[in-house]
Structure formats: C-alpha cells, structure tokens
Design an enzyme around this catalytic site. Structure first.
Site, PDB file in Angstrom:
ATOM      1  N   LEU A  33       3.831   6.838   7.520  1.00  0.00           N
ATOM      2  CA  LEU A  33       2.647   6.516   6.721  1.00  0.00           C
ATOM      3  C   LEU A  33       2.936   5.516   5.611  1.00  0.00           C
ATOM      4  O   LEU A  33       4.017   5.513   5.021  1.00  0.00           O
ATOM      5  CB  LEU A  33       2.083   7.812   6.118  1.00  0.00           C
ATOM      6  N   GLY A  36      -1.822   1.889   3.611  1.00  0.00           N
ATOM      7  CA  GLY A  36      -3.015   1.693   4.450  1.00  0.00           C
ATOM      8  C   GLY A  36      -3.551   3.021   4.947  1.00  0.00           C
ATOM      9  O   GLY A  36      -4.751   3.305   4.837  1.00  0.00           O
ATOM     10  N   HIS A  37      -2.662   3.863   5.483  1.00  0.00           N
ATOM     11  CA  HIS A  37      -3.079   5.194   5.930  1.00  0.00           C
ATOM     12  C   HIS A  37      -3.667   5.991   4.758  1.00  0.00           C
ATOM     13  O   HIS A  37      -4.670   6.690   4.895  1.00  0.00           O
ATOM     14  CB  HIS A  37      -1.884   5.984   6.483  1.00  0.00           C
ATOM     15  N   LYS A 150      -7.750  -2.983  10.558  1.00  0.00           N
ATOM     16  CA  LYS A 150      -6.518  -3.596  11.071  1.00  0.00           C
ATOM     17  C   LYS A 150      -6.470  -3.548  12.603  1.00  0.00           C
ATOM     18  O   LYS A 150      -6.049  -4.480  13.256  1.00  0.00           O
ATOM     19  CB  LYS A 150      -5.341  -2.846  10.450  1.00  0.00           C
ATOM     20  N   MET A 185      -0.212  -4.202   6.211  1.00  0.00           N
ATOM     21  CA  MET A 185       0.717  -3.059   6.294  1.00  0.00           C
ATOM     22  C   MET A 185       0.687  -2.474   7.694  1.00  0.00           C
ATOM     23  O   MET A 185      -0.385  -2.365   8.309  1.00  0.00           O
ATOM     24  CB  MET A 185       0.323  -1.990   5.296  1.00  0.00           C
ATOM     25  N   SER A 186       1.863  -2.113   8.195  1.00  0.00           N
ATOM     26  CA  SER A 186       1.964  -1.513   9.529  1.00  0.00           C
ATOM     27  C   SER A 186       3.248  -0.703   9.597  1.00  0.00           C
ATOM     28  O   SER A 186       4.265  -1.081   8.998  1.00  0.00           O
ATOM     29  CB  SER A 186       2.005  -2.618  10.586  1.00  0.00           C
TER      30      SER A 186
HETATM   31  P1  AMP Z   1      -1.507   4.174  13.244  1.00  0.00           P
HETATM   32  O1  AMP Z   1      -0.684   5.220  12.592  1.00  0.00           O
HETATM   33  O2  AMP Z   1      -0.868   2.826  13.284  1.00  0.00           O
HETATM   34  O3  AMP Z   1      -2.063   4.618  14.582  1.00  0.00           O
HETATM   35  O4  AMP Z   1      -2.771   3.978  12.312  1.00  0.00           O
HETATM   36  C1  AMP Z   1      -3.591   5.061  11.964  1.00  0.00           C
HETATM   37  C2  AMP Z   1      -4.839   4.518  11.306  1.00  0.00           C
HETATM   38  O5  AMP Z   1      -4.483   3.773  10.124  1.00  0.00           O
HETATM   39  C3  AMP Z   1      -5.625   3.550  12.213  1.00  0.00           C
HETATM   40  O6  AMP Z   1      -7.010   3.793  12.065  1.00  0.00           O
HETATM   41  C4  AMP Z   1      -5.234   2.211  11.677  1.00  0.00           C
HETATM   42  O7  AMP Z   1      -6.193   1.205  11.900  1.00  0.00           O
HETATM   43  C5  AMP Z   1      -5.100   2.507  10.186  1.00  0.00           C
HETATM   44  N1  AMP Z   1      -4.272   1.488   9.538  1.00  0.00           N
HETATM   45  C6  AMP Z   1      -3.083   1.002   9.984  1.00  0.00           C
HETATM   46  N2  AMP Z   1      -2.639   0.019   9.175  1.00  0.00           N
HETATM   47  C7  AMP Z   1      -3.579  -0.114   8.199  1.00  0.00           C
HETATM   48  C8  AMP Z   1      -3.710  -0.986   7.067  1.00  0.00           C
HETATM   49  N3  AMP Z   1      -2.789  -1.897   6.763  1.00  0.00           N
HETATM   50  N4  AMP Z   1      -4.798  -0.841   6.276  1.00  0.00           N
HETATM   51  C9  AMP Z   1      -5.752   0.090   6.575  1.00  0.00           C
HETATM   52  N5  AMP Z   1      -5.696   0.927   7.634  1.00  0.00           N
HETATM   53  C10 AMP Z   1      -4.622   0.818   8.437  1.00  0.00           C
END
Ligand code: AMP
Length: 279
Positions: A33, A36-37, A150, A185-186
């Site tokens: 996390l 962004g999360h 994102k 962010m990723s």
């Molecule tokens: P993930 O863990 O990558 O599957 O992401 C979980 C959720 O967080 C998804 O809805 C993503 O779109 C969101 N998310 C990922 N990166 C960001 C970010 N930089 N800003 C906002 N939301 C994000």
C-alpha cells in the site's frame, strides 16, 4: 481494526455492522500500500460508516507469472498503515479461501473493453479482475466501492460488471495520487532503479504536455506528438499511447465529448500505466 481471513468471519462482521444500520465502503487492493490506496480509504471513511479494505494478490488476473511471483507483499507494514488510517476491517484471504474449488471458467461479456488498450497487452486480465471483484463484492456487500482513476479502463470494466449483475453498489472513481516528481504512485514503482525512475517520468510529463496542447492542436496530431515524446526516451518501451472518449475508450475523433489520454510502457522489467483527463 478487525483482521479477517475467512468468508465466514467476514460475513459475521458485515452482518453485525448492517444490523447497526452502518453503511460499508470498500477498497479492494493487492497490498504493497501507498498514499494512493490510502486516499481511497480516506474517501471511504468520509463517505461511509465502516471502511473495509481487502488485500489479495489475485492470481487469475496476472498474465505474466513472473509479475505475480515478484509482486511485493509487505503484509505487516500494510496492516500498520491501514490501522493508522482508521480502516474498520481488512480482509486478507488466502488463495484457497478465494478459489476453494476448481470452478467453471469465468467469463462475462465486457464488449470491446476486453480487447482494446490494456486488453491487447494483457489478454484475460479483465476476466480475472471481474472474477475476483465479484467474489469480493458478494463477500463484503458494500454500499460504495472506491477505485482509482490510475486504472481507468478497470473502472469502466467494473461499471460494466455492476450493470451485468445488477449489483446495487455505487462506484466512486478517485483521483490519481502522484509523487512530487509527477510519477503516478504504484506498488510496482519499488522495482524501478533510480535511473529507471527518472526515465519513467516521461509518461506523466508527456500526459501533462498533451493536456496543455489539447485546446490548440487536432487530436490526430496530439497522438503523434505523445507517441513520439515517449518513444524518444531511452530505456522506455511504449506499448500504447491513445486519446480516447472517456465513456467508451473508443478512439476520439473530435472534441465534442469528454476525452482521456492513456499510456502504457515498460521501463526496464516494470510495466507502468498512467492517464490524464483532457477535458
Ligand atoms: P492495486 O493494489 O494496484 O490493485 O490498486 C488498488 C486500488 O488502488 C485500485 O482501485 C487502483 O486504481 C488504486 N490506485 C492505485 N494507484 C493509485 C494512485 N496512484 N492513486 C489513486 N489510486 C490508486
């Protein structure tokens, strides 16, 4: 914060909250996390009575087994972060808990969303996404679900799935959080070396530039400029750069409807995506 591992415990917890008349806001994640999360969690905290996050690295949505294997899983750190941001409950199921039996191959009609942009480069990805999100929605029974812009194509896929199954869940699409230098962010950013990270900035820089040029240039030219800027960057392999209508992700032909620029590229061994609303 309740840490929940099984469907049974989750179902008991959800029933208790609903009995108290509480609304539930749900943030599905794959963990590792970042802010962004957390921004999604904070919206869930503001808009609903009880926030639930899930952390599950879903094998069925990975097209590249190496990507699945090296996906970061810092669970203790994630739990501490969620606790400090007032998450009411976190669901952390095992793979066996989510896929207990050999089930029939999952398939729902996603129309062209399945074959364009991300669909071209990650065949089967959105079937895996809808498969797991459907299971999670059934388990959590949220009033609202929070997803990030994102992963814009994913938000349209989820919208389509909600319509398909007529689920009474409100979908909230939340803005992309960026690092100070503009990089979206990723969880995958931790794989970038300092040099790769510098190179990766071409994605957000190009999107911002195209947004600036948008009022003055025709769409066809903007797409050419965007592609060229990214292709010029050493060490970045462009997969796609497209200007699309925001509602369907079909190629935008004029500026009468809301549009979005979307990009995907590999930087070293790391695949990154980003996008920007143009108007
Ligand atoms: P993930 O863990 O990558 O599957 O992401 C979980 C959720 O967080 C998804 O809805 C993503 O779109 C969101 N998310 C990922 N990166 C960001 C970010 N930089 N800003 C906002 N939301 C994000």
């Amino acid at each position: 914060m309740q840490i929940i591992y099984t469907h049974q415990d989750l179902s008991d917890w959800v029933a208790t909250q609903k009995k108290q008349g509480c609304t539930i806001g749900f943030v599905p994640t794959m963990g590792a996390l970042h802010a962004g999360h957390i921004s999604l969690l904070e919206l869930a905290n503001v808009q609903t009575d009880r926030s639930v996050c899930s952390i599950f690295v879903n094998p069925t949505q990975f097209t590249d087994p190496k990507d699945l294997e090296r996906y970061p899983r810092p669970l203790e750190k994630d739990l501490a972060l969620l606790r400090s941001h007032r998450c009411a409950a976190v669901f952390v199921p095992s793979v066996a808990e989510m896929y207990p039996v050999d089930e029939a191959k999952w398939h729902i009609d996603l129309g062209s969303l399945e074959t364009i942009l991300e669909g071209t480069f990650r065949p089967g990805h959105y079937q895996g996404v809808t498969q797991i999100v459907y299971k999670l929605f059934k388990a959590v029974q949220p009033d609202k679900a929070f997803f990030g812009q994102k992963d814009f194509q994913q938000t349209l896929v989820i919208k389509k799935m909600l319509e398909h199954f007529q689920l009474p869940i409100e979908l909230q699409v939340c803005p992309t959080l960026r690092d100070e230098d503009g990089l979206a962010m990723s969880s995958r950013n931790i794989h970038l070396s300092p040099e790769e990270r510098r190179r990766a900035l071409v994605l957000s820089r190009t999107l911002a530039h195209i947004k600036e040029l948008y009022p003055a240039y025709p769409l066809s030219e903007l797409e050419v400029i965007g592609k060229a800027l990214i292709q010029e960057q050493e060490g970045v392999d462009l997969e796609y750069f497209g200007i699309r209508y925001r509602d369907t992700l079909e190629p935008a032909r004029d500026k009468d409807k809301a549009t979005i620029a979307l990009v995907a590229a590999k930087v070293g061994g790391t695949r990154l995506i980003d996008n920007e609303y143009l108007h």
